[in-house]
Design a protein around this motif. Sequence first.
Motif, PDB file in Angstrom:
ATOM      1  N   LEU A 169       0.822  -1.210   0.000  1.00 34.73           N
ATOM      2  CA  LEU A 169       0.000   0.000   0.000  1.00 34.73           C
ATOM      3  C   LEU A 169       0.859   1.264   0.000  1.00 34.73           C
ATOM      4  CD1 LEU A 169      -2.215  -2.012   0.499  1.00 34.73           C
ATOM      5  CD2 LEU A 169      -2.954  -0.690   2.455  1.00 34.73           C
ATOM      6  N   ALA A 170       1.968   1.217   0.737  1.00 41.97           N
ATOM      7  CA  ALA A 170       2.817   2.407   0.831  1.00 41.97           C
ATOM      8  C   ALA A 170       3.476   2.742  -0.506  1.00 41.97           C
ATOM      9  CB  ALA A 170       3.875   2.203   1.913  1.00 41.97           C
ATOM     10  N   ASP A 171       3.550   1.759  -1.405  1.00 40.45           N
ATOM     11  CA  ASP A 171       4.134   1.986  -2.728  1.00 40.45           C
ATOM     12  C   ASP A 171       3.324   3.012  -3.533  1.00 40.45           C
ATOM     13  OD1 ASP A 171       6.096   1.184  -4.787  1.00 40.45           O
ATOM     14  OD2 ASP A 171       4.349   0.343  -5.823  1.00 40.45           O
ATOM     15  N   ALA A 172       2.064   3.204  -3.166  1.00 42.74           N
ATOM     16  CA  ALA A 172       1.219   4.176  -3.878  1.00 42.74           C
ATOM     17  C   ALA A 172       1.853   5.565  -3.857  1.00 42.74           C
ATOM     18  CB  ALA A 172      -0.163   4.236  -3.239  1.00 42.74           C
ATOM     19  N   PHE A 173       2.582   5.893  -2.782  1.00 47.69           N
ATOM     20  CA  PHE A 173       3.159   7.234  -2.665  1.00 47.69           C
ATOM     21  C   PHE A 173       4.434   7.371  -3.486  1.00 47.69           C
ATOM     22  CE2 PHE A 173       0.802   6.131   1.182  1.00 47.69           C
ATOM     23  CZ  PHE A 173      -0.261   7.008   1.005  1.00 47.69           C
ATOM     24  N   LYS A 174       5.052   6.239  -3.823  1.00 51.39           N
ATOM     25  CA  LYS A 174       6.196   6.273  -4.740  1.00 51.39           C
ATOM     26  C   LYS A 174       5.688   6.316  -6.187  1.00 51.39           C
ATOM     27  CE  LYS A 174       9.594   3.363  -3.417  1.00 51.39           C
ATOM     28  NZ  LYS A 174      10.141   2.088  -2.844  1.00 51.39           N
ATOM     29  N   VAL A 175       4.721   5.451  -6.500  1.00 54.02           N
ATOM     30  CA  VAL A 175       4.135   5.456  -7.854  1.00 54.02           C
ATOM     31  C   VAL A 175       3.491   6.826  -8.126  1.00 54.02           C
ATOM     32  CG1 VAL A 175       2.347   4.411  -9.320  1.00 54.02           C
ATOM     33  CG2 VAL A 175       3.718   2.963  -7.820  1.00 54.02           C
ATOM     34  N   GLY A 176       2.908   7.419  -7.091  1.00 52.78           N
ATOM     35  CA  GLY A 176       2.161   8.669  -7.268  1.00 52.78           C
ATOM     36  C   GLY A 176       2.974   9.923  -7.016  1.00 52.78           C
ATOM     37  N   GLU A 177       4.289   9.792  -6.892  1.00 49.24           N
ATOM     38  CA  GLU A 177       5.117  10.946  -6.490  1.00 49.24           C
ATOM     39  C   GLU A 177       4.896  12.181  -7.372  1.00 49.24           C
ATOM     40  OE1 GLU A 177       9.317  10.157  -6.281  1.00 49.24           O
ATOM     41  OE2 GLU A 177       9.743  12.203  -5.561  1.00 49.24           O
ATOM     42  N   ASN A 178       4.959  12.009  -8.678  1.00 48.26           N
ATOM     43  CA  ASN A 178       4.795  13.169  -9.573  1.00 48.26           C
ATOM     44  C   ASN A 178       3.405  13.764  -9.466  1.00 48.26           C
ATOM     45  OD1 ASN A 178       7.376  13.025 -10.528  1.00 48.26           O
ATOM     46  ND2 ASN A 178       6.840  11.744 -12.300  1.00 48.26           N
ATOM     47  N   PHE A 179       2.421  12.900  -9.371  1.00 49.20           N
ATOM     48  CA  PHE A 179       1.036  13.363  -9.256  1.00 49.20           C
ATOM     49  C   PHE A 179       0.838  14.172  -7.975  1.00 49.20           C
ATOM     50  CE2 PHE A 179      -3.017  12.485  -7.132  1.00 49.20           C
ATOM     51  CZ  PHE A 179      -3.915  13.060  -8.025  1.00 49.20           C
ATOM     52  N   ILE A 180       1.394  13.693  -6.872  1.00 51.30           N
ATOM     53  CA  ILE A 180       1.198  14.373  -5.582  1.00 51.30           C
ATOM     54  C   ILE A 180       1.874  15.745  -5.587  1.00 51.30           C
ATOM     55  CG2 ILE A 180       1.584  14.265  -3.069  1.00 51.30           C
ATOM     56  CD1 ILE A 180       1.638  11.149  -3.383  1.00 51.30           C
TER      57      ILE A 180
END
Length: 243
Positions: free
Chosen positions: A86-97
Amino acid sequence: MKGIILAGGRATRLRPLTKITSKQLLPVYNKPMIFYPLETLLRAGIRDILIIMAPDYAGHFLNLLGSGKDFNARFSYEIQDEPRGLADAFKVGENFIGDDNVTMILGDNIFDYDFTESIASFERGGKVFAKEVHDPERFGVVEFDEQKNVVSIEEKPESPKSRFAVVGIYIYDNNVIEHAKSLQPSARGEIEITDINNIYHEKNELKVELIDGIWEDAGTFDSLLAANNYWAKKAKEEGGQNG
Ligand code: G1P
């Protein structure tokens, strides 16, 4: 505040239902499952939403949801090649965030609860939510002291220290990206959201709010059935069964 819906994973527990599509696209009464977490975010005023999908049926999500125009929102999409946690979402989503705060919701978590206030009042650190359940060993478990301060958070403990499960919606400040990058995979080979929560907890920056209303993690046949039954009953009570 940005929003992420994590709709990855292979959902092997729901085979054969998930042999030909994603779990998050299965019906829950009169809507695909992902509409429920999506509506939870939209209801709380989040309009800029990233959908993270497994590669196999990514096209199905695009066909269903499109640009977001029909929902008065803007959708972005990313592929998570492997279920890395689940925490990988913040790595996959880094540019979006980018530089924003983020609310992440799991694509199979169905709530009947309004998070608007909790999201509007968020300032910094992390804010997660808990609910009393009969099977806490299936979840992240939070232990409170008598003043309702967080004492510990453990992922799927064999001997849970309380019955309070951490539910699948999480609000974090922008530091979550760096925290996610600092994690090592757990015994199940994933980077755990519970480890993120413990980083915030150690810094004294974690709040846990209790929620009421239904919450289903619709990842098993029984929880999927329970979610279908609940929403069918509610739709009929509200006279909306014909759409
Ligand atoms: C995940 C989290 C767990 C949380 C649960 C909520 O479990 O690891 O802490 O309580 O979601 O649905 P998983 O679905 O990966 O088993």
